[in-house]
Scaffold this motif. Structure first.
Motif, PDB file in Angstrom:
ATOM      1  N   ALA A  71      42.938  43.145  17.020  1.00 62.33           N
ATOM      2  CA  ALA A  71      43.179  43.850  18.283  1.00 62.33           C
ATOM      3  C   ALA A  71      42.346  43.239  19.400  1.00 62.33           C
ATOM      4  N   GLY A  72      41.053  42.978  19.108  1.00 60.99           N
ATOM      5  CA  GLY A  72      40.164  42.416  20.126  1.00 60.99           C
ATOM      6  C   GLY A  72      40.641  41.045  20.584  1.00 60.99           C
ATOM      7  N   ILE A  73      41.089  40.217  19.621  1.00 63.36           N
ATOM      8  CA  ILE A  73      41.515  38.855  19.951  1.00 63.36           C
ATOM      9  C   ILE A  73      42.797  38.882  20.785  1.00 63.36           C
ATOM     10  N   ILE A  74      43.762  39.685  20.353  1.00 63.05           N
ATOM     11  CA  ILE A  74      45.038  39.740  21.079  1.00 63.05           C
ATOM     12  C   ILE A  74      44.827  40.279  22.494  1.00 63.05           C
ATOM     13  N   LEU A  75      44.082  41.394  22.589  1.00 68.26           N
ATOM     14  CA  LEU A  75      43.834  41.964  23.919  1.00 68.26           C
ATOM     15  C   LEU A  75      43.029  41.000  24.784  1.00 68.26           C
ATOM     16  N   GLY A  76      42.056  40.321  24.162  1.00 67.76           N
ATOM     17  CA  GLY A  76      41.210  39.390  24.909  1.00 67.76           C
ATOM     18  C   GLY A  76      42.027  38.239  25.471  1.00 67.76           C
ATOM     19  N   ILE A  77      42.890  37.654  24.631  1.00 67.88           N
ATOM     20  CA  ILE A  77      43.719  36.538  25.082  1.00 67.88           C
ATOM     21  C   ILE A  77      44.644  37.000  26.203  1.00 67.88           C
ATOM     22  N   GLU A  78      45.220  38.172  26.008  1.00 71.08           N
ATOM     23  CA  GLU A  78      46.147  38.695  27.007  1.00 71.08           C
ATOM     24  C   GLU A  78      45.447  38.920  28.345  1.00 71.08           C
ATOM     25  N   THR A  79      44.260  39.534  28.282  1.00 72.37           N
ATOM     26  CA  THR A  79      43.522  39.791  29.522  1.00 72.37           C
ATOM     27  C   THR A  79      43.166  38.491  30.220  1.00 72.37           C
ATOM     28  N   ALA A  80      42.689  37.511  29.445  1.00 73.35           N
ATOM     29  CA  ALA A  80      42.280  36.241  30.053  1.00 73.35           C
ATOM     30  C   ALA A  80      43.476  35.572  30.734  1.00 73.35           C
ATOM     31  N   MET A  82      46.163  37.031  31.893  1.00 76.71           N
ATOM     32  CA  MET A  82      46.550  37.796  33.070  1.00 76.71           C
ATOM     33  C   MET A  82      45.588  37.517  34.232  1.00 76.71           C
ATOM     34  N   LEU A  83      44.299  37.455  33.912  1.00 71.82           N
ATOM     35  CA  LEU A  83      43.307  37.178  34.956  1.00 71.82           C
ATOM     36  C   LEU A  83      43.532  35.799  35.561  1.00 71.82           C
ATOM     37  N   ALA A  84      43.879  34.832  34.688  1.00 69.72           N
ATOM     38  CA  ALA A  84      44.071  33.462  35.185  1.00 69.72           C
ATOM     39  C   ALA A  84      45.303  33.377  36.072  1.00 69.72           C
ATOM     40  N   LEU A  85      46.291  34.220  35.791  1.00 66.67           N
ATOM     41  CA  LEU A  85      47.564  34.127  36.503  1.00 66.67           C
ATOM     42  C   LEU A  85      47.564  34.896  37.813  1.00 66.67           C
ATOM     43  N   SER A  86      46.812  35.999  37.855  1.00 64.05           N
ATOM     44  CA  SER A  86      46.923  36.892  39.013  1.00 64.05           C
ATOM     45  C   SER A  86      45.596  37.036  39.753  1.00 64.05           C
ATOM     46  N   PRO A  87      45.540  36.559  40.986  1.00 69.39           N
ATOM     47  CA  PRO A  87      44.307  36.691  41.778  1.00 69.39           C
ATOM     48  C   PRO A  87      43.947  38.165  42.004  1.00 69.39           C
ATOM     49  N   ARG A  88      44.978  39.019  42.104  1.00 69.38           N
ATOM     50  CA  ARG A  88      44.684  40.431  42.346  1.00 69.38           C
ATOM     51  C   ARG A  88      43.988  41.053  41.135  1.00 69.38           C
ATOM     52  N   ALA A  89      44.503  40.733  39.939  1.00 69.51           N
ATOM     53  CA  ALA A  89      43.872  41.242  38.718  1.00 69.51           C
ATOM     54  C   ALA A  89      42.441  40.728  38.618  1.00 69.51           C
ATOM     55  N   ARG A  90      42.265  39.460  39.043  1.00 68.01           N
ATOM     56  CA  ARG A  90      40.929  38.863  39.000  1.00 68.01           C
ATOM     57  C   ARG A  90      39.986  39.640  39.898  1.00 68.01           C
ATOM     58  N   TRP A  91      40.468  39.933  41.106  1.00 66.48           N
ATOM     59  CA  TRP A  91      39.656  40.639  42.096  1.00 66.48           C
ATOM     60  C   TRP A  91      39.248  42.010  41.561  1.00 66.48           C
ATOM     61  N   LEU A  92      40.167  42.643  40.834  1.00 67.19           N
ATOM     62  CA  LEU A  92      39.952  43.993  40.350  1.00 67.19           C
ATOM     63  C   LEU A  92      39.094  44.018  39.086  1.00 67.19           C
ATOM     64  N   ARG A  94      37.418  41.365  37.326  1.00 71.73           N
ATOM     65  CA  ARG A  94      36.332  40.469  36.989  1.00 71.73           C
ATOM     66  C   ARG A  94      34.958  41.131  37.059  1.00 71.73           C
ATOM     67  N   PRO A  95      34.694  41.962  38.104  1.00 73.76           N
ATOM     68  CA  PRO A  95      33.400  42.649  38.135  1.00 73.76           C
ATOM     69  C   PRO A  95      33.200  43.530  36.903  1.00 73.76           C
ATOM     70  N   MET A  96      34.287  44.168  36.458  1.00 76.46           N
ATOM     71  CA  MET A  96      34.199  45.017  35.268  1.00 76.46           C
ATOM     72  C   MET A  96      33.793  44.190  34.053  1.00 76.46           C
ATOM     73  N   LEU A  97      34.364  42.995  33.990  1.00 74.22           N
ATOM     74  CA  LEU A  97      34.070  42.118  32.861  1.00 74.22           C
ATOM     75  C   LEU A  97      32.592  41.745  32.846  1.00 74.22           C
ATOM     76  N   VAL A  98      32.072  41.449  34.051  1.00 76.38           N
ATOM     77  CA  VAL A  98      30.661  41.068  34.166  1.00 76.38           C
ATOM     78  C   VAL A  98      29.763  42.237  33.763  1.00 76.38           C
ATOM     79  N   ILE A  99      30.101  43.431  34.263  1.00 77.45           N
ATOM     80  CA  ILE A  99      29.293  44.612  33.943  1.00 77.45           C
ATOM     81  C   ILE A  99      29.340  44.892  32.441  1.00 77.45           C
ATOM     82  N   SER A 137      36.039  36.463  28.174  1.00 78.61           N
ATOM     83  CA  SER A 137      35.302  35.680  29.164  1.00 78.61           C
ATOM     84  C   SER A 137      35.232  34.213  28.768  1.00 78.61           C
ATOM     85  N   ALA A 138      35.120  33.893  27.467  1.00 73.81           N
ATOM     86  CA  ALA A 138      35.072  32.484  27.078  1.00 73.81           C
ATOM     87  C   ALA A 138      36.401  31.791  27.385  1.00 73.81           C
ATOM     88  N   LEU A 139      37.506  32.476  27.104  1.00 71.55           N
ATOM     89  CA  LEU A 139      38.815  31.883  27.364  1.00 71.55           C
ATOM     90  C   LEU A 139      39.073  31.779  28.861  1.00 71.55           C
TER      91      LEU A 139
END
Lengths: 252, 245
Positions: A71-80, A82-92, A94-99, A137-139
Protein backbone atom coordinates in the motif's frame (compact mmCIF):
# COMPACT_ATOMS: atom_id res chain seq x y z
CA UNK A 1 34.60 -19.20 -10.21
CA UNK A 2 34.45 -22.15 -7.80
CA UNK A 3 37.13 -20.52 -5.72
CA UNK A 4 35.11 -17.28 -5.57
CA UNK A 5 32.02 -19.12 -4.43
CA UNK A 6 34.04 -20.94 -1.82
CA UNK A 7 35.47 -17.66 -0.54
CA UNK A 8 32.01 -16.07 -0.32
CA UNK A 9 30.69 -19.05 1.61
CA UNK A 10 33.69 -19.04 3.88
CA UNK A 11 33.29 -15.32 4.56
CA UNK A 12 29.59 -15.73 5.30
CA UNK A 13 30.34 -18.56 7.68
CA UNK A 14 33.02 -16.59 9.52
CA UNK A 15 30.84 -13.47 9.73
CA UNK A 16 28.00 -15.57 11.14
CA UNK A 17 29.92 -17.95 13.37
CA UNK A 18 32.39 -15.64 15.08
CA UNK A 19 29.76 -13.39 16.75
CA UNK A 20 27.73 -16.47 17.78
CA UNK A 21 30.78 -18.05 19.34
CA UNK A 22 31.56 -14.75 21.09
CA UNK A 23 27.99 -14.62 22.36
CA UNK A 24 28.14 -18.17 23.75
CA UNK A 25 31.54 -17.50 25.30
CA UNK A 26 30.26 -14.34 27.02
CA UNK A 27 27.30 -16.22 28.47
CA UNK A 28 29.34 -19.20 29.61
CA UNK A 29 32.28 -17.24 31.04
CA UNK A 30 30.42 -14.39 32.75
CA UNK A 31 27.65 -16.48 34.27
CA UNK A 32 24.93 -14.00 33.29
CA UNK A 33 21.56 -15.57 34.25
CA UNK A 34 19.63 -16.90 31.26
CA UNK A 35 16.62 -14.66 31.86
CA UNK A 36 18.92 -11.67 31.19
CA UNK A 37 20.92 -13.06 28.29
CA UNK A 38 20.26 -16.58 27.05
CA UNK A 39 23.05 -18.19 25.03
CA UNK A 40 22.67 -19.01 21.35
CA UNK A 41 22.18 -22.70 22.08
CA UNK A 42 19.25 -21.92 24.35
CA UNK A 43 17.76 -19.55 21.77
CA UNK A 44 18.12 -22.20 19.08
CA UNK A 45 16.44 -24.69 21.37
CA UNK A 46 13.56 -22.26 21.94
CA UNK A 47 13.34 -21.61 18.20
CA UNK A 48 12.95 -25.35 17.64
CA UNK A 49 10.51 -25.96 20.51
CA UNK A 50 8.25 -23.02 19.62
CA UNK A 51 8.50 -23.37 15.84
CA UNK A 52 4.72 -23.62 15.42
CA UNK A 53 4.00 -20.60 17.62
CA UNK A 54 6.71 -18.52 15.94
CA UNK A 55 5.54 -19.54 12.47
CA UNK A 56 1.97 -18.54 13.21
CA UNK A 57 2.93 -15.13 14.58
CA UNK A 58 5.54 -14.56 11.91
CA UNK A 59 2.92 -15.26 9.26
CA UNK A 60 0.64 -12.62 10.73
CA UNK A 61 3.41 -10.01 11.00
CA UNK A 62 4.75 -10.80 7.53
CA UNK A 63 1.25 -10.57 6.07
CA UNK A 64 0.76 -7.14 7.60
CA UNK A 65 4.21 -6.08 6.51
CA UNK A 66 3.59 -7.23 2.93
CA UNK A 67 0.21 -5.52 2.65
CA UNK A 68 1.46 -2.35 4.37
CA UNK A 69 4.53 -2.13 2.16
CA UNK A 70 2.47 -2.73 -0.95
CA UNK A 71 0.00 0.00 0.00
CA UNK A 72 2.78 2.42 0.95
CA UNK A 73 4.72 1.77 -2.27
CA UNK A 74 1.71 2.08 -4.57
CA UNK A 75 0.42 5.23 -2.87
CA UNK A 76 3.94 6.68 -2.75
CA UNK A 77 4.56 6.12 -6.45
CA UNK A 78 1.17 7.53 -7.31
CA UNK A 79 1.67 10.64 -5.19
CA UNK A 80 5.14 11.27 -6.62
CA UNK A 81 3.84 10.98 -10.19
CA UNK A 82 0.94 13.28 -9.46
CA UNK A 83 3.23 15.84 -7.82
CA UNK A 84 5.60 15.70 -10.79
CA UNK A 85 2.76 16.20 -13.25
CA UNK A 86 0.74 18.92 -11.56
CA UNK A 87 2.22 22.21 -10.31
CA UNK A 88 -0.97 22.85 -8.35
CA UNK A 89 -0.69 19.56 -6.47
CA UNK A 90 2.95 20.40 -5.84
CA UNK A 91 2.03 23.79 -4.42
CA UNK A 92 -0.56 22.19 -2.15
CA UNK A 93 1.08 18.96 -1.04
CA UNK A 94 4.80 19.60 -0.97
CA UNK A 95 4.82 21.50 2.35
CA UNK A 96 2.81 18.65 3.86
CA UNK A 97 5.40 16.20 2.63
CA UNK A 98 8.19 18.21 4.23
CA UNK A 99 6.33 18.49 7.54
CA UNK A 100 5.49 14.79 7.52
CA UNK A 101 9.18 14.05 7.18
CA UNK A 102 10.03 16.18 10.19
CA UNK A 103 7.33 14.56 12.37
CA UNK A 104 8.20 11.02 13.45
CA UNK A 105 5.38 9.01 11.88
CA UNK A 106 6.08 6.23 14.38
CA UNK A 107 4.65 8.49 17.07
CA UNK A 108 1.27 8.20 15.35
CA UNK A 109 1.05 4.46 16.05
CA UNK A 110 -0.92 4.83 19.33
CA UNK A 111 -3.39 7.18 17.66
CA UNK A 112 -3.86 4.84 14.72
CA UNK A 113 -4.39 1.92 17.08
CA UNK A 114 -6.92 3.97 19.02
CA UNK A 115 -8.87 4.69 15.86
CA UNK A 116 -8.55 1.41 13.99
CA UNK A 117 -8.36 -1.10 16.82
CA UNK A 118 -5.95 -3.90 17.64
CA UNK A 119 -6.40 -5.88 14.44
CA UNK A 120 -4.73 -5.88 11.04
CA UNK A 121 -6.01 -2.51 9.72
CA UNK A 122 -4.13 -0.41 12.27
CA UNK A 123 -0.89 -2.36 11.58
CA UNK A 124 -1.22 -2.07 7.83
CA UNK A 125 -1.92 1.66 8.03
CA UNK A 126 1.07 2.27 10.32
CA UNK A 127 3.41 0.35 8.01
CA UNK A 128 1.98 2.02 4.90
CA UNK A 129 2.35 5.47 6.45
CA UNK A 130 5.94 4.86 7.48
CA UNK A 131 6.96 3.62 4.02
CA UNK A 132 4.84 6.07 2.04
CA UNK A 133 6.84 9.22 2.78
CA UNK A 134 10.36 7.99 1.95
CA UNK A 135 9.08 6.44 -1.31
CA UNK A 136 7.22 9.59 -2.28
CA UNK A 137 10.02 12.01 -1.58
CA UNK A 138 12.87 9.88 -2.98
CA UNK A 139 10.97 9.26 -6.22
CA UNK A 140 9.66 12.80 -6.53
CA UNK A 141 13.12 14.33 -6.01
CA UNK A 142 14.45 12.36 -8.98
CA UNK A 143 11.37 12.96 -11.12
CA UNK A 144 11.85 16.72 -10.97
CA UNK A 145 15.64 16.54 -11.32
CA UNK A 146 15.66 15.72 -15.04
CA UNK A 147 18.94 17.02 -16.56
CA UNK A 148 18.50 20.40 -18.27
CA UNK A 149 19.53 19.00 -21.66
CA UNK A 150 16.72 16.45 -21.58
CA UNK A 151 14.21 19.11 -20.54
CA UNK A 152 15.29 21.09 -23.63
CA UNK A 153 15.02 17.99 -25.79
CA UNK A 154 11.50 17.36 -24.56
CA UNK A 155 10.45 20.94 -25.17
CA UNK A 156 11.95 21.07 -28.68
CA UNK A 157 10.31 17.79 -29.61
CA UNK A 158 6.91 19.26 -28.78
CA UNK A 159 5.83 16.28 -26.70
CA UNK A 160 3.21 16.38 -23.96
CA UNK A 161 3.89 16.26 -20.19
CA UNK A 162 2.41 12.78 -19.71
CA UNK A 163 4.70 11.25 -22.32
CA UNK A 164 7.65 13.21 -20.93
CA UNK A 165 6.87 11.71 -17.51
CA UNK A 166 6.61 8.21 -18.91
CA UNK A 167 9.57 8.16 -21.29
CA UNK A 168 12.04 10.61 -19.70
CA UNK A 169 11.30 11.34 -16.08
CA UNK A 170 10.24 7.89 -14.91
CA UNK A 171 13.24 5.95 -16.26
CA UNK A 172 15.50 8.72 -14.96
CA UNK A 173 13.87 8.39 -11.51
CA UNK A 174 14.27 4.63 -11.11
CA UNK A 175 17.35 5.04 -8.84
CA UNK A 176 15.27 7.36 -6.64
CA UNK A 177 12.52 4.77 -6.39
CA UNK A 178 15.10 2.15 -5.46
CA UNK A 179 16.59 4.26 -2.67
CA UNK A 180 13.05 4.91 -1.42
CA UNK A 181 12.45 1.16 -1.42
CA UNK A 182 15.65 0.59 0.53
CA UNK A 183 14.44 2.97 3.23
CA UNK A 184 10.97 1.42 3.16
CA UNK A 185 12.21 -2.10 3.86
CA UNK A 186 14.23 -0.79 6.81
CA UNK A 187 11.34 1.21 8.27
CA UNK A 188 8.72 -1.45 7.51
CA UNK A 189 9.80 -4.08 10.08
CA UNK A 190 10.27 -1.30 12.65
CA UNK A 191 6.70 -0.22 12.04
CA UNK A 192 5.59 -3.85 12.49
CA UNK A 193 7.19 -3.96 15.92
CA UNK A 194 5.89 -0.60 17.04
CA UNK A 195 2.37 -1.30 15.82
CA UNK A 196 2.31 -4.57 17.70
CA UNK A 197 3.91 -3.16 20.84
CA UNK A 198 1.28 -0.45 21.00
CA UNK A 199 -1.48 -3.02 21.02
CA UNK A 200 -1.98 -6.37 19.37
CA UNK A 201 -2.98 -9.90 20.21
CA UNK A 202 -0.82 -11.51 17.55
CA UNK A 203 2.47 -11.11 15.73
CA UNK A 204 6.19 -11.30 16.47
CA UNK A 205 6.17 -7.97 18.34
CA UNK A 206 3.31 -9.20 20.49
CA UNK A 207 5.15 -12.48 21.11
CA UNK A 208 8.26 -10.56 22.20
CA UNK A 209 6.26 -8.50 24.71
CA UNK A 210 4.48 -11.59 26.06
CA UNK A 211 7.58 -13.71 26.45
CA UNK A 212 9.42 -10.81 28.03
CA UNK A 213 6.64 -10.42 30.57
CA UNK A 214 6.78 -14.14 31.40
CA UNK A 215 10.54 -14.23 31.74
CA UNK A 216 10.89 -16.40 28.61
CA UNK A 217 13.85 -14.41 27.38
CA UNK A 218 15.01 -17.15 25.02
CA UNK A 219 11.67 -17.04 23.20
CA UNK A 220 11.91 -13.26 22.96
CA UNK A 221 15.30 -13.64 21.31
CA UNK A 222 13.90 -16.29 19.01
CA UNK A 223 11.10 -13.95 17.88
CA UNK A 224 13.64 -11.18 17.36
CA UNK A 225 15.75 -13.51 15.19
CA UNK A 226 12.76 -14.40 13.05
CA UNK A 227 11.94 -10.72 12.54
CA UNK A 228 15.58 -9.97 11.69
CA UNK A 229 15.51 -12.82 9.16
CA UNK A 230 12.35 -11.35 7.62
CA UNK A 231 14.02 -7.93 7.35
CA UNK A 232 17.11 -9.45 5.79
CA UNK A 233 15.05 -11.27 3.16
CA UNK A 234 13.28 -8.03 2.22
CA UNK A 235 16.54 -6.17 2.04
CA UNK A 236 18.13 -8.83 -0.15
CA UNK A 237 15.10 -8.73 -2.43
CA UNK A 238 15.45 -4.97 -2.88
CA UNK A 239 19.19 -5.32 -3.49
CA UNK A 240 18.53 -7.93 -6.17
CA UNK A 241 15.85 -5.76 -7.73
CA UNK A 242 18.20 -2.80 -7.68
CA UNK A 243 20.99 -4.71 -9.41
CA UNK A 244 18.63 -6.09 -12.00
CA UNK A 245 17.14 -2.67 -12.73
CA UNK A 246 20.53 -1.00 -12.97
CA UNK A 247 21.76 -3.62 -15.40
CA UNK A 248 18.59 -3.37 -17.44
CA UNK A 249 18.76 0.43 -17.58
CA UNK A 250 22.45 0.88 -18.29
CA UNK A 251 23.62 -2.03 -20.41
CA UNK A 252 22.53 -5.01 -22.48
CA UNK B 1 11.88 21.60 -47.22
CA UNK B 2 13.44 25.00 -47.86
CA UNK B 3 15.63 26.24 -45.08
CA UNK B 4 15.07 29.90 -44.15
CA UNK B 5 17.68 32.49 -43.24
CA UNK B 6 17.47 33.88 -39.71
CA UNK B 7 17.77 37.60 -38.99
CA UNK B 8 18.50 38.80 -35.51
CA UNK B 9 18.78 42.41 -34.44
CA UNK B 10 18.77 44.15 -31.12
CA UNK B 11 20.79 44.09 -27.91
CA UNK B 12 21.16 41.20 -25.50
CA UNK B 13 20.66 41.80 -21.77
CA UNK B 14 20.86 39.64 -18.68
CA UNK B 15 19.12 41.01 -15.60
CA UNK B 16 20.16 44.67 -15.65
CA UNK B 17 23.51 44.25 -17.36
CA UNK B 18 24.26 44.47 -21.06
CA UNK B 19 25.68 41.29 -22.62
CA UNK B 20 25.95 42.25 -26.29
CA UNK B 21 25.34 45.79 -27.52
CA UNK B 22 23.13 46.52 -30.56
CA UNK B 23 23.81 44.22 -33.49
CA UNK B 24 22.14 43.02 -36.67
CA UNK B 25 23.19 39.65 -38.10
CA UNK B 26 21.93 37.11 -40.60
CA UNK B 27 22.46 33.36 -40.50
CA UNK B 28 22.56 32.25 -44.14
CA UNK B 29 19.71 30.17 -45.55
CA UNK B 30 20.72 26.58 -46.13
CA UNK B 31 24.32 27.17 -45.06
CA UNK B 32 26.59 27.01 -42.04
CA UNK B 33 26.97 30.13 -39.89
CA UNK B 34 29.50 30.11 -37.07
CA UNK B 35 29.07 32.26 -33.98
CA UNK B 36 32.38 32.77 -32.22
CA UNK B 37 33.05 34.44 -28.90
CA UNK B 38 34.50 33.98 -25.45
CA UNK B 39 32.63 31.94 -22.83
CA UNK B 40 30.05 33.97 -20.95
CA UNK B 41 29.48 36.49 -23.73
CA UNK B 42 25.93 35.22 -24.17
CA UNK B 43 26.15 32.93 -27.22
CA UNK B 44 24.23 30.12 -25.60
CA UNK B 45 21.62 32.52 -24.20
CA UNK B 46 21.08 33.88 -27.71
CA UNK B 47 20.76 30.31 -28.98
CA UNK B 48 18.09 29.47 -26.49
CA UNK B 49 16.17 32.55 -27.53
CA UNK B 50 16.32 31.45 -31.17
CA UNK B 51 15.03 27.99 -30.24
CA UNK B 52 12.32 29.47 -28.04
CA UNK B 53 13.71 27.81 -24.93
CA UNK B 54 13.74 29.52 -21.50
CA UNK B 55 16.82 31.74 -21.38
CA UNK B 56 18.61 33.75 -18.73
CA UNK B 57 18.95 36.61 -21.22
CA UNK B 58 16.49 38.96 -22.87
CA UNK B 59 16.73 40.25 -26.42
CA UNK B 60 15.70 43.85 -26.86
CA UNK B 61 14.94 43.45 -30.55
CA UNK B 62 13.69 40.64 -32.73
CA UNK B 63 14.46 37.25 -34.21
CA UNK B 64 12.77 36.36 -37.48
CA UNK B 65 13.00 33.74 -40.21
CA UNK B 66 13.25 35.03 -43.79
CA UNK B 67 9.97 33.28 -44.70
CA UNK B 68 8.14 34.86 -41.78
CA UNK B 69 7.04 31.52 -40.25
CA UNK B 70 7.78 30.73 -36.58
CA UNK B 71 11.25 29.35 -35.86
CA UNK B 72 10.73 27.24 -32.71
CA UNK B 73 8.93 24.23 -34.26
CA UNK B 74 11.55 24.00 -37.01
CA UNK B 75 14.57 23.84 -34.69
CA UNK B 76 16.65 20.81 -33.73
CA UNK B 77 19.56 21.21 -31.35
CA UNK B 78 22.76 19.42 -30.47
CA UNK B 79 25.01 20.32 -27.55
CA UNK B 80 28.51 19.59 -26.28
CA UNK B 81 27.08 16.92 -24.01
CA UNK B 82 25.41 14.31 -26.24
CA UNK B 83 22.27 14.29 -24.05
CA UNK B 84 21.52 10.68 -24.86
CA UNK B 85 19.26 8.72 -22.54
CA UNK B 86 21.57 6.37 -20.61
CA UNK B 87 18.85 3.73 -20.28
CA UNK B 88 17.89 3.61 -23.97
CA UNK B 89 19.76 1.94 -26.83
CA UNK B 90 20.89 3.81 -29.94
CA UNK B 91 17.67 3.26 -31.90
CA UNK B 92 15.43 4.34 -29.04
CA UNK B 93 17.63 7.38 -28.49
CA UNK B 94 17.31 8.37 -32.13
CA UNK B 95 13.51 8.05 -32.00
CA UNK B 96 12.95 9.63 -28.57
CA UNK B 97 11.46 12.90 -29.83
CA UNK B 98 8.94 11.03 -32.00
CA UNK B 99 8.10 8.87 -29.02
CA UNK B 100 7.56 11.95 -26.85
CA UNK B 101 5.14 13.30 -29.44
CA UNK B 102 3.37 9.97 -29.82
CA UNK B 103 4.25 9.78 -33.54
CA UNK B 104 4.45 6.49 -35.36
CA UNK B 105 8.00 5.18 -34.88
CA UNK B 106 10.13 4.31 -37.91
CA UNK B 107 12.87 2.01 -36.64
CA UNK B 108 14.00 1.18 -40.20
CA UNK B 109 14.56 4.86 -40.93
CA UNK B 110 16.40 5.26 -37.60
CA UNK B 111 18.62 2.27 -38.42
CA UNK B 112 19.35 3.75 -41.87
CA UNK B 113 20.42 7.04 -40.25
CA UNK B 114 22.56 5.14 -37.77
CA UNK B 115 24.34 3.49 -40.67
CA UNK B 116 24.67 6.93 -42.37
CA UNK B 117 26.67 8.13 -39.37
CA UNK B 118 28.83 5.00 -39.65
CA UNK B 119 27.33 3.06 -36.76
CA UNK B 120 25.57 0.19 -38.50
CA UNK B 121 25.29 -2.71 -36.07
CA UNK B 122 25.14 -0.39 -33.03
CA UNK B 123 21.32 -0.39 -32.92
CA UNK B 124 21.05 -2.11 -29.54
CA UNK B 125 24.09 -0.50 -27.88
CA UNK B 126 23.52 1.79 -24.93
CA UNK B 127 25.45 5.05 -24.46
CA UNK B 128 27.67 3.51 -21.77
CA UNK B 129 28.84 0.95 -24.33
CA UNK B 130 29.98 3.59 -26.83
CA UNK B 131 32.88 6.05 -27.05
CA UNK B 132 32.33 9.82 -26.82
CA UNK B 133 32.69 10.13 -30.59
CA UNK B 134 30.20 7.35 -31.24
CA UNK B 135 27.71 8.88 -28.81
CA UNK B 136 28.00 12.23 -30.55
CA UNK B 137 27.30 10.50 -33.87
CA UNK B 138 24.18 8.91 -32.39
CA UNK B 139 23.15 12.42 -31.30
CA UNK B 140 23.72 13.53 -34.91
CA UNK B 141 21.51 10.68 -36.16
CA UNK B 142 18.84 11.75 -33.68
CA UNK B 143 19.04 15.27 -35.07
CA UNK B 144 18.66 13.92 -38.63
CA UNK B 145 15.68 11.77 -37.62
CA UNK B 146 13.92 14.96 -36.53
CA UNK B 147 14.47 16.33 -40.04
CA UNK B 148 14.20 20.01 -39.03
CA UNK B 149 15.29 22.79 -41.39
CA UNK B 150 17.05 24.83 -38.70
CA UNK B 151 19.86 23.18 -36.77
CA UNK B 152 21.54 24.78 -33.76
CA UNK B 153 24.86 23.27 -32.74
CA UNK B 154 26.26 24.38 -29.38
CA UNK B 155 29.92 23.35 -29.35
CA UNK B 156 28.98 19.79 -30.33
CA UNK B 157 32.52 18.70 -31.23
CA UNK B 158 34.49 20.34 -28.44
CA UNK B 159 34.65 17.26 -26.18
CA UNK B 160 36.13 15.07 -28.92
CA UNK B 161 39.80 14.36 -29.59
CA UNK B 162 41.29 16.09 -32.62
CA UNK B 163 41.08 13.31 -35.23
CA UNK B 164 37.58 12.26 -34.12
CA UNK B 165 36.55 15.90 -34.19
CA UNK B 166 37.70 16.41 -37.79
CA UNK B 167 35.92 13.23 -38.89
CA UNK B 168 32.71 14.16 -37.06
CA UNK B 169 32.84 17.68 -38.52
CA UNK B 170 33.09 16.27 -42.05
CA UNK B 171 30.23 13.90 -41.36
CA UNK B 172 28.02 16.67 -39.97
CA UNK B 173 28.87 18.99 -42.89
CA UNK B 174 27.87 16.27 -45.37
CA UNK B 175 24.68 15.13 -43.62
CA UNK B 176 23.39 18.58 -42.65
CA UNK B 177 23.88 20.09 -46.13
CA UNK B 178 20.89 22.17 -47.24
CA UNK B 179 19.78 23.08 -43.72
CA UNK B 180 20.32 26.39 -41.98
CA UNK B 181 22.99 25.43 -39.48
CA UNK B 182 24.19 27.76 -36.73
CA UNK B 183 27.31 26.59 -34.95
CA UNK B 184 28.41 28.06 -31.64
CA UNK B 185 32.11 27.54 -31.10
CA UNK B 186 35.06 29.07 -29.32
CA UNK B 187 37.45 27.21 -31.58
CA UNK B 188 38.72 29.43 -34.46
CA UNK B 189 39.82 26.32 -36.39
CA UNK B 190 36.31 24.90 -36.32
CA UNK B 191 34.73 28.13 -37.52
CA UNK B 192 37.27 28.48 -40.36
CA UNK B 193 36.74 24.85 -41.42
CA UNK B 194 32.97 24.69 -41.45
CA UNK B 195 31.37 28.10 -41.87
CA UNK B 196 29.89 29.81 -44.94
CA UNK B 197 29.44 32.90 -42.77
CA UNK B 198 31.05 33.62 -39.43
CA UNK B 199 30.31 36.16 -36.70
CA UNK B 200 32.26 37.16 -33.62
CA UNK B 201 30.22 38.05 -30.53
CA UNK B 202 31.70 40.73 -28.25
CA UNK B 203 30.23 43.05 -25.65
CA UNK B 204 30.32 45.87 -28.18
CA UNK B 205 28.28 43.98 -30.76
CA UNK B 206 28.50 41.07 -33.19
CA UNK B 207 31.11 41.54 -35.92
CA UNK B 208 31.51 39.81 -39.29
CA UNK B 209 34.50 37.58 -39.72
CA UNK B 210 36.28 36.97 -43.09
CA UNK B 211 36.64 33.37 -44.29
CA UNK B 212 38.76 31.65 -46.97
CA UNK B 213 37.30 31.49 -50.49
CA UNK B 214 37.17 27.66 -50.65
CA UNK B 215 33.85 25.97 -49.93
CA UNK B 216 33.42 24.29 -46.54
CA UNK B 217 34.23 21.83 -45.13
CA UNK B 218 37.74 23.13 -45.77
CA UNK B 219 40.66 20.75 -45.29
CA UNK B 220 42.18 21.44 -41.86
CA UNK B 221 45.74 21.18 -43.17
CA UNK B 222 45.38 23.51 -46.22
CA UNK B 223 47.53 26.65 -46.17
CA UNK B 224 44.58 28.98 -46.80
CA UNK B 225 42.68 27.39 -43.89
CA UNK B 226 45.66 27.69 -41.59
CA UNK B 227 46.46 31.30 -42.50
CA UNK B 228 42.82 32.36 -42.03
CA UNK B 229 42.87 30.56 -38.74
CA UNK B 230 45.97 32.48 -37.69
CA UNK B 231 44.40 35.80 -38.68
CA UNK B 232 41.22 34.98 -36.78
CA UNK B 233 43.22 33.86 -33.78
CA UNK B 234 45.05 37.19 -33.75
CA UNK B 235 41.79 39.08 -33.99
CA UNK B 236 40.21 37.11 -31.16
CA UNK B 237 43.22 37.78 -28.98
CA UNK B 238 42.95 41.48 -29.71
CA UNK B 239 39.25 41.36 -28.80
CA UNK B 240 39.88 39.54 -25.54
CA UNK B 241 42.61 42.03 -24.60
CA UNK B 242 40.79 45.23 -25.46
CA UNK B 243 37.20 44.10 -24.98
CA UNK B 244 36.27 45.19 -28.52
CA UNK B 245 37.61 45.10 -32.05
Amino acid sequence: MMQNLFHTLLRGLVVLLVPIAGWQATVTLSGIPQYILPGPILVAQSLWDNAGLLWQNALWSAGNLGLGLLAGIILGIETALMLALSPRARWLLRPMLVIAQAVPVFALAPVITLWLGYGMPSKIVTIALVTYFPITSALFDRLVALPAGLVDLSQLSGGNPCRELLFLRLPHAVPGLLSGLRLAVVYGPLAVLIGEWVGSSQGLGHLMLMSNGRGQTALMFAALLVLAFLSLCLWLAVEALSRWATRLLLCG
Amino acid sequence: MTAPAIHIEGALHRAQSLLIDRFAITFAAGGWSALLGASGVGKTSLFRLIAGLPSAALLDGQIAASDGAPIGPRVAMMAQDDQLLPWADALDNIMISARLRGDLLQPDHAAALLSDVGLAGFERRKPAQMSAGQRQRVALARLLYEDRTIVLLDEPFSALDVMTRVATQDLAARLLAGRTVVLITHDPAEAIRLADVAWIATRAGILPCPLPAARPPRPPEAVSTLSSQAALFQRLRLISETGAA
